[in-house]
Design a protein around this motif. Sequence first.
Motif, mmCIF file in Angstrom:
data_model
loop_
_atom_site.group_PDB
_atom_site.id
_atom_site.type_symbol
_atom_site.label_atom_id
_atom_site.label_comp_id
_atom_site.label_asym_id
_atom_site.label_seq_id
_atom_site.Cartn_x
_atom_site.Cartn_y
_atom_site.Cartn_z
ATOM 1 N N ARG A 1 6.748 -4.899 -3.316
ATOM 2 C CA ARG A 1 6.328 -4.540 -4.671
ATOM 3 C C ARG A 1 7.319 -3.624 -5.367
ATOM 4 N N GLY A 2 8.478 -3.407 -4.737
ATOM 5 C CA GLY A 2 9.492 -2.561 -5.340
ATOM 6 C C GLY A 2 9.206 -1.080 -5.231
ATOM 7 N N LEU A 3 8.365 -0.683 -4.264
ATOM 8 C CA LEU A 3 7.991 0.721 -4.091
ATOM 9 C C LEU A 3 8.310 1.185 -2.674
ATOM 10 N N ASP A 4 8.536 2.468 -2.535
ATOM 11 C CA ASP A 4 8.705 3.091 -1.229
ATOM 12 C C ASP A 4 7.480 3.961 -0.984
ATOM 13 N N LEU A 5 6.587 3.519 -0.107
ATOM 14 C CA LEU A 5 5.345 4.255 0.127
ATOM 15 C C LEU A 5 5.584 5.661 0.652
ATOM 16 N N ARG A 6 6.772 5.923 1.155
ATOM 17 C CA ARG A 6 7.095 7.275 1.615
ATOM 18 C C ARG A 6 7.250 8.238 0.455
ATOM 19 N N LYS A 7 7.283 7.697 -0.774
ATOM 20 C CA LYS A 7 7.431 8.527 -1.972
ATOM 21 C C LYS A 7 6.286 8.340 -2.961
ATOM 22 N N GLU A 8 5.264 7.592 -2.543
ATOM 23 C CA GLU A 8 4.135 7.291 -3.422
ATOM 24 C C GLU A 8 2.823 7.738 -2.782
ATOM 25 N N GLY A 9 1.858 8.112 -3.609
ATOM 26 C CA GLY A 9 0.542 8.489 -3.099
ATOM 27 C C GLY A 9 0.614 9.657 -2.148
ATOM 28 N N SER A 10 0.127 9.444 -0.935
ATOM 29 C CA SER A 10 0.169 10.490 0.090
ATOM 30 C C SER A 10 1.482 10.476 0.867
ATOM 31 N N CYS A 11 2.433 9.640 0.421
ATOM 32 C CA CYS A 11 3.766 9.555 1.037
ATOM 33 C C CYS A 11 3.694 9.097 2.489
ATOM 34 N N ASN A 12 2.768 8.200 2.768
ATOM 35 C CA ASN A 12 2.566 7.701 4.120
ATOM 36 C C ASN A 12 2.613 6.178 4.105
ATOM 37 N N ILE A 13 3.102 5.570 5.187
ATOM 38 C CA ILE A 13 3.243 4.116 5.226
ATOM 39 C C ILE A 13 2.019 3.419 5.810
ATOM 40 N N GLY A 14 0.961 4.157 6.054
ATOM 41 C CA GLY A 14 -0.234 3.584 6.666
ATOM 42 C C GLY A 14 -1.058 2.754 5.699
ATOM 43 N N ALA A 15 -2.109 2.119 6.241
ATOM 44 C CA ALA A 15 -2.928 1.196 5.465
ATOM 45 C C ALA A 15 -3.681 1.883 4.335
ATOM 46 N N LEU B 1 -1.008 0.198 -3.616
ATOM 47 C CA LEU B 1 -0.730 -1.201 -3.893
ATOM 48 C C LEU B 1 -1.967 -2.025 -4.225
ATOM 49 N N GLY B 2 -3.159 -1.465 -3.933
ATOM 50 C CA GLY B 2 -4.388 -2.209 -4.155
ATOM 51 C C GLY B 2 -4.857 -2.918 -2.897
ATOM 52 N N TRP B 3 -6.089 -3.387 -2.934
ATOM 53 C CA TRP B 3 -6.690 -3.948 -1.719
ATOM 54 C C TRP B 3 -6.022 -5.243 -1.285
ATOM 55 N N ARG B 4 -5.440 -6.003 -2.220
ATOM 56 C CA ARG B 4 -4.801 -7.264 -1.844
ATOM 57 C C ARG B 4 -3.612 -7.045 -0.913
ATOM 58 N N TRP B 5 -2.985 -5.876 -0.993
ATOM 59 C CA TRP B 5 -1.908 -5.518 -0.069
ATOM 60 C C TRP B 5 -2.411 -4.597 1.032
ATOM 61 N N GLY B 6 -3.326 -3.710 0.687
ATOM 62 C CA GLY B 6 -3.816 -2.748 1.669
ATOM 63 C C GLY B 6 -4.588 -3.402 2.803
ATOM 64 N N ALA B 7 -5.410 -4.408 2.493
ATOM 65 C CA ALA B 7 -6.195 -5.086 3.529
ATOM 66 C C ALA B 7 -5.297 -5.812 4.548
ATOM 67 N N PRO B 8 -4.290 -6.583 4.082
ATOM 68 C CA PRO B 8 -3.391 -7.204 5.075
ATOM 69 C C PRO B 8 -2.605 -6.182 5.892
ATOM 70 N N VAL B 9 -2.209 -5.071 5.278
ATOM 71 C CA VAL B 9 -1.495 -4.030 6.024
ATOM 72 C C VAL B 9 -2.394 -3.479 7.125
ATOM 73 N N PHE B 10 -3.661 -3.216 6.788
ATOM 74 C CA PHE B 10 -4.591 -2.728 7.817
ATOM 75 C C PHE B 10 -4.742 -3.751 8.934
ATOM 76 N N ALA B 11 -4.913 -5.026 8.569
ATOM 77 C CA ALA B 11 -5.108 -6.068 9.580
ATOM 78 C C ALA B 11 -3.892 -6.170 10.498
ATOM 79 N N LEU B 12 -2.701 -6.115 9.929
ATOM 80 C CA LEU B 12 -1.480 -6.226 10.733
ATOM 81 C C LEU B 12 -1.286 -4.996 11.614
#
Length: 218
Positions: free
Chosen positions: A28-42, A49-60
């Motif tokens: 999505r062109g973002l670095d989660l290490r610099k967004e939100g809580s700055c964490n790469i977790g689900a 990124l929203g649930w459409r990306w967050g849900a697959p990240v959690f599943a993986l």
Amino acid sequence: MTAWIVLYIAASYLVGAVPFGYLAGRCRGLDLRKEGSCNIGATNAWRVLGWRWGAPVFALDFLKGFIPVFGALHWLPFLTGDSAGWDFNTAVVLVCFAVVLGHTYTCFLGFKGGKGVATTAGVLFALNPAVACTALATWLVLVGISGIVSLASILAAVAMIVAGWWMYPLAEGGSISSQVLYIAFFTLIGLLVIFKHRSNMARLFNGTEHSFYSKKSK
């Protein structure tokens, strides 16, 4: 311990180290290490990124914990010659540690990773569904009441430790049981999850931690 077991443990670390949240953010062109809580977790992936990306990240993240441990439980007995002794249980516990540490300290991102909740959940459901369900029930109740994922995750880690100590025997037949290895795993990984949430605990004490029920989160 044979070379094949060592290779399996190393491979488990590498599987755990795959940073799915980071990769999703990059898509999505973002670095989660610099967004939100700055964490790469689900959780942060879901928030940013929203649930459409967050849900697959959690599943993986869940599956990369579940699959190596499930494989170890069913494959390692052929290499160790048993399915209950010290050699087998030591190998399984090392696989469990490897995959969680791979996620929390991934070699692909300078040994800085997620907080280990989803991956630990995968490990638990493969290893002991009863302990997993105890931790999950704690997490669900607390998220439902407070809407604060970090608080739920911290107390779910505590529940995991307590359930592990309750369900696994320290001794059998007057000698130390190999099951003590699992108690050590639950305790150390639970403490690691809590340690990885130390910034969240600071925000909880300050009353500034995010809640899914807050207007900002919505």
